[in-house]
Scaffold this motif. Structure first.
Motif, mmCIF file in Angstrom:
data_model
loop_
_atom_site.group_PDB
_atom_site.id
_atom_site.type_symbol
_atom_site.label_atom_id
_atom_site.label_comp_id
_atom_site.label_asym_id
_atom_site.label_seq_id
_atom_site.Cartn_x
_atom_site.Cartn_y
_atom_site.Cartn_z
ATOM 1 N N GLU A 72 1.054 -0.773 -0.053
ATOM 2 C CA GLU A 72 0.165 0.005 0.293
ATOM 3 C C GLU A 72 0.593 1.295 0.003
ATOM 4 O OE1 GLU A 72 -2.068 -0.093 3.403
ATOM 5 O OE2 GLU A 72 -3.763 -1.925 2.373
ATOM 6 N N GLY A 73 0.297 2.276 -0.837
ATOM 7 C CA GLY A 73 0.991 3.710 -1.167
ATOM 8 C C GLY A 73 1.699 3.628 -1.396
ATOM 9 N N THR A 74 2.331 2.327 -2.817
ATOM 10 C CA THR A 74 3.152 2.045 -3.780
ATOM 11 C C THR A 74 2.730 2.844 -4.954
ATOM 12 O OG1 THR A 74 4.298 -0.149 -2.335
ATOM 13 C CG2 THR A 74 4.846 0.614 -4.941
ATOM 14 N N THR A 75 3.074 3.270 -6.178
ATOM 15 C CA THR A 75 2.862 3.922 -6.601
ATOM 16 C C THR A 75 3.145 2.791 -8.517
ATOM 17 O OG1 THR A 75 2.729 6.132 -6.530
ATOM 18 C CG2 THR A 75 2.880 5.516 -9.518
ATOM 19 N N VAL A 76 2.290 2.239 -8.927
ATOM 20 C CA VAL A 76 2.798 0.957 -10.073
ATOM 21 C C VAL A 76 2.297 1.813 -11.159
ATOM 22 C CG1 VAL A 76 1.937 -1.800 -10.507
ATOM 23 C CG2 VAL A 76 1.832 -0.368 -8.049
ATOM 24 N N ASP A 77 3.088 0.950 -12.458
ATOM 25 C CA ASP A 77 2.803 1.695 -13.809
ATOM 26 C C ASP A 77 2.152 0.708 -13.843
ATOM 27 O OD1 ASP A 77 4.695 3.643 -14.101
ATOM 28 O OD2 ASP A 77 6.286 2.498 -14.480
ATOM 29 N N VAL A 78 1.283 1.103 -15.687
ATOM 30 C CA VAL A 78 0.277 0.434 -15.984
ATOM 31 C C VAL A 78 0.832 -0.685 -16.365
ATOM 32 C CG1 VAL A 78 -1.394 0.136 -17.932
ATOM 33 C CG2 VAL A 78 -1.194 2.264 -16.396
ATOM 34 N N GLY A 79 0.393 -2.066 -16.653
ATOM 35 C CA GLY A 79 1.031 -3.077 -17.633
ATOM 36 C C GLY A 79 1.802 -4.073 -16.530
ATOM 37 N N GLN A 80 2.550 -3.721 -15.244
ATOM 38 C CA GLN A 80 2.736 -4.323 -14.281
ATOM 39 C C GLN A 80 2.185 -5.211 -13.077
ATOM 40 O OE1 GLN A 80 5.087 -1.003 -12.271
ATOM 41 N NE2 GLN A 80 7.049 -2.383 -12.078
ATOM 42 N N VAL A 81 3.024 -6.420 -13.039
ATOM 43 C CA VAL A 81 1.856 -7.307 -11.961
ATOM 44 C C VAL A 81 1.946 -6.802 -11.198
ATOM 45 C CG1 VAL A 81 1.439 -9.198 -11.663
ATOM 46 C CG2 VAL A 81 2.745 -9.085 -13.548
ATOM 47 N N ILE A 82 0.632 -6.838 -10.064
ATOM 48 C CA ILE A 82 0.486 -6.626 -8.961
ATOM 49 C C ILE A 82 0.476 -8.184 -7.607
ATOM 50 C CG2 ILE A 82 0.075 -4.333 -9.177
ATOM 51 C CD1 ILE A 82 -3.494 -4.827 -8.942
ATOM 52 N N ILE A 83 -0.406 -8.998 -8.483
ATOM 53 C CA ILE A 83 -0.901 -9.586 -7.425
ATOM 54 C C ILE A 83 -1.090 -11.012 -8.479
ATOM 55 C CG2 ILE A 83 -3.524 -9.421 -8.352
ATOM 56 C CD1 ILE A 83 -4.043 -10.709 -5.925
ATOM 57 N N THR A 84 -0.631 -12.109 -8.317
ATOM 58 C CA THR A 84 -0.858 -13.479 -8.632
ATOM 59 C C THR A 84 -1.551 -14.287 -8.176
ATOM 60 O OG1 THR A 84 1.296 -14.177 -7.413
ATOM 61 C CG2 THR A 84 1.746 -13.275 -9.728
ATOM 62 N N VAL A 85 -2.763 -15.051 -8.295
ATOM 63 C CA VAL A 85 -3.294 -16.190 -7.899
ATOM 64 C C VAL A 85 -2.957 -17.720 -8.350
ATOM 65 C CG1 VAL A 85 -6.294 -16.875 -8.079
ATOM 66 C CG2 VAL A 85 -4.644 -14.240 -7.809
ATOM 67 N N ASP A 86 -3.326 -18.392 -7.099
ATOM 68 C CA ASP A 86 -2.840 -19.987 -7.480
ATOM 69 C C ASP A 86 -4.249 -20.271 -8.065
ATOM 70 O OD1 ASP A 86 -3.260 -22.246 -7.516
ATOM 71 O OD2 ASP A 86 -2.718 -22.993 -5.600
ATOM 72 N N VAL A 87 -4.381 -20.596 -9.434
ATOM 73 C CA VAL A 87 -6.470 -20.922 -9.658
ATOM 74 C C VAL A 87 -6.778 -22.545 -9.324
ATOM 75 C CG1 VAL A 87 -6.365 -19.419 -11.242
ATOM 76 C CG2 VAL A 87 -5.399 -21.560 -11.997
ATOM 77 N N ALA A 88 -5.536 -23.899 -9.151
ATOM 78 C CA ALA A 88 -5.641 -24.350 -9.639
ATOM 79 C C ALA A 88 -5.096 -25.149 -7.372
ATOM 80 C CB ALA A 88 -5.789 -25.423 -10.122
ATOM 81 N N PRO A 89 -5.262 -24.656 -6.678
ATOM 82 C CA PRO A 89 -4.828 -24.916 -5.077
ATOM 83 C C PRO A 89 -4.571 -26.362 -4.840
ATOM 84 C CG PRO A 89 -6.894 -24.091 -4.679
ATOM 85 C CD PRO A 89 -6.573 -23.322 -6.581
ATOM 86 N N GLY A 90 -3.850 -27.074 -4.251
ATOM 87 C CA GLY A 90 -3.948 -28.327 -4.240
ATOM 88 C C GLY A 90 -3.608 -29.175 -4.922
ATOM 89 N N SER A 91 -3.098 -28.853 -6.965
ATOM 90 C CA SER A 91 -2.541 -29.419 -7.192
ATOM 91 C C SER A 91 -0.748 -30.309 -7.426
ATOM 92 C CB SER A 91 -2.921 -29.204 -8.668
ATOM 93 O OG SER A 91 -1.919 -27.389 -8.954
ATOM 94 N N ASP A 92 -0.422 -30.739 -7.885
ATOM 95 C CA ASP A 92 0.641 -30.839 -7.833
ATOM 96 C C ASP A 92 1.861 -30.302 -7.919
ATOM 97 O OD1 ASP A 92 -0.022 -33.359 -6.405
ATOM 98 O OD2 ASP A 92 0.275 -34.386 -8.176
ATOM 99 N N ASP A 93 1.733 -28.794 -9.382
ATOM 100 C CA ASP A 93 2.256 -27.694 -10.118
ATOM 101 C C ASP A 93 3.196 -27.161 -8.886
ATOM 102 O OD1 ASP A 93 1.559 -29.095 -12.211
ATOM 103 O OD2 ASP A 93 -0.135 -26.839 -12.491
ATOM 104 N N ALA A 94 5.336 -27.304 -9.179
ATOM 105 C CA ALA A 94 5.239 -26.599 -8.024
ATOM 106 C C ALA A 94 4.742 -24.698 -8.889
ATOM 107 C CB ALA A 94 6.847 -26.634 -8.634
ATOM 108 N N ALA A 95 4.252 -24.942 -7.377
ATOM 109 C CA ALA A 95 5.195 -22.899 -7.375
ATOM 110 C C ALA A 95 5.705 -21.881 -7.673
ATOM 111 C CB ALA A 95 4.673 -22.817 -5.722
ATOM 112 N N PRO A 96 5.914 -21.113 -8.629
ATOM 113 C CA PRO A 96 6.592 -20.090 -8.469
ATOM 114 C C PRO A 96 7.172 -19.518 -8.095
ATOM 115 C CG PRO A 96 4.679 -19.155 -9.630
ATOM 116 C CD PRO A 96 3.927 -20.637 -8.805
#
Length: 477
Positions: A72-96
């Protein structure tokens, strides 16, 4: 602009979108989720502030929050990633692996090895002490703090940097929001005396460094050889803190910065002319009272501003040339055949001017409903950038503050702005006798490049005539 990308079959990224008309950046005001929280498609995850308004951002997919890239309080440029979401929690794929947290760039930092197994956290809030230990630092905290203090004290005493003992050059310790504050205030963190735990520079330290040195600070400096640093540093810090208590410095950004730039541009680009008229609005106040009892106006807010807005729309209909804009690039006057009526609204983030689209086509009940929605949305801080774009003429009601009138500055790109003063009971000559009447003063500012004195006077006179005799709304509309 695409606001999300797919890093794998399991993890997806959400980027800062362009939330309005080519804006290039936005400040994260508040996160509504944390790592580990479950989110659903359409759920608001954060609130950001652009140069035009505060906007809530919904996530476009379901999953579990994996990482917040900015605090919070950070200025971010348009197009920068602000959040990542695990859309398949519990799967065997390694977390980045979490991306490195980005800090405001104000000075080079020595490369350091990141601890393994680091938990993603909000920028500027640190990590849990129970799970991660601080990266080893060069030397003990107390000697480093004393060394910085010695350099500052020596400079104050006029002995220069040579008076301080030589120490290895290290990057001052401060959280990203503090670094950004120092950058905004033009403060070199290397010159700030830290008072936080383990030698960390706090916001108070930066404000103290930004405050002008007062008499107390001058007295804290010995006129002869420098005293031991351990004894003098606290006194110097205390005197600086005392000086900072006399004033507060607020970085200009977001909506307030955009307002300042727009007003300066308007004031020094468009040649302003302001005309005034004082008018008896007793009959208008009676009409407002009657409308409040009208069944067709049930459920909507009725006030004098509603009648004034309708009067201005009728005046524009009778004098359409006033509803125009100056095209400097093409050297043309652009006539508008629609009225997007702006209403200036004071909010905690500054003055904004959302507008009612196609106000000229609305009936009185429709206009009342639109005004109510506009004011409520503005007060809640939810006005969208689109709601503030494309205005043609504006009303600013300074009367709500008890002010008689003013000389309003044009909203950029518009040709006129009407200021409405306080409505007061005053002695007034009515039908040959002095009587107490409800009176107000109107002020109309206009761009003299496209609105001459005759046209501006006609518009203002028509508004005044309608407010004095509201039945003209029927005959002139």
């Amino acid at each position: 602009m695409t606001t999300m990308t797919q890093t794998s079959a399991r993890f997806r990224e959400f980027k800062m979108p362009d939330v309005g008309e080519g804006l290039t950046e936005a400040e994260i005001l508040k996160w509504f989720v944390q790592p580990g929280d479950t989110v659903t498609d359409g759920q608001v995850v954060c609130e950001v502030e652009t140069a035009k308004a505060a906007v809530e951002l919904p996530i476009p997919f379901d999953g579990v929050v994996h990482e917040l890239r900015f605090g919070e309080g950070t200025t971010v440029d348009v197009g920068q990633v602000i959040i990542t979401v695990d859309v398949a929690p519990g799967s065997d794929d390694a977390a980045p692996a979490p991306a490195p947290v980005q800090e405001p760039v104000d000075e080079p930092a020595a490369p350091a090895e990141e601890p393994k197994g680091r938990t993603p956290v909000l920028v500027g809030y640190g990590v849990a002490e129970s799970s991660t230990k601080r990266r080893p630092r060069k030397g003990a905290a107390a000697p480093e703090t004393a060394a910085v203090a010695a350099a500052v004290q020596a400079e104050l005493n006029g002995h220069g940097a040579s008076a301080a003992p030589e120490t290895p050059v290290t990057r001052p310790l401060a959280k990203p929001p503090v670094r950004k504050l120092a950058k905004d205030l033009g403060i070199d963190l290397a010159t700030v005396v830290p008072t936080g735990k383990d030698g960390i520079i706090t916001r108070e330290d930066v404000h103290a460094a930004a405050a002008p040195a007062g008499p107390a600070a001058a007295e804290a400096v010995a006129p002869t050889a420098p005293a031991p640093v351990v004894a003098e540093a606290p006194a110097a810090t205390a005197s600086a803190a005392s000086a900072s208590a006399r004033e507060t410095r607020i970085p200009v950004k977001g909506v307030r910065k955009a307002i300042a730039q727009a007003m300066v541009g308007s004031a020094f680009t468009a040649p302003h002319v302001t005309e005034f008229v004082t008018v008896d609005v007793t009959r208008t106040m009676k009409l407002v009272a009657e409308l409040k009892e009208d069944k067709e106006m049930a459920g909507v807010r009725v006030n004098p501003l509603l009648v004034i807005a309708k009067a201005l729309l009728v005046a524009i209909k009778r004098n359409p040339e006033v509803n125009a804009a100056w095209d400097e690039a093409n050297q043309e006057i652009v006539q508008k055949h629609y009225v997007n009526l702006g209403i200036a609204a004071a909010t905690p983030r500054g003055l904004i001017v959302p507008n009612i689209k196609d106000a000229h086509d609305k009936t009185l009940p429709q206009l009342a409903e639109a005004l109510g929605e506009l004011v409520t949305t503005a007060r809640d801080g939810k006005t969208s950038p689109a709601a503030m774009a494309g205005g043609t003429v504006t009303i600013t009601n300074v009367g709500v503050f008890g002010v008689d009138t003013g000389t309003p500055i044009l909203n950029p790109g518009e040709s006129a702005i009407l200021a409405v003063g306080a409505i007061k009971l005053q002695p007034w000559v009515h039908k040959g006798k002095v009587k107490p009447r409800q009176v107000t003063t109107l002020a109309l500012s206009f761009d003299h490049r496209l609105v001459d004195g005759e046209l501006g006077s006609k518009v203002l006179a028509d508004v005044a005539a309608i407010l004095e005799q509201p039945k003209r709304l029927i005959t002139w509309a």
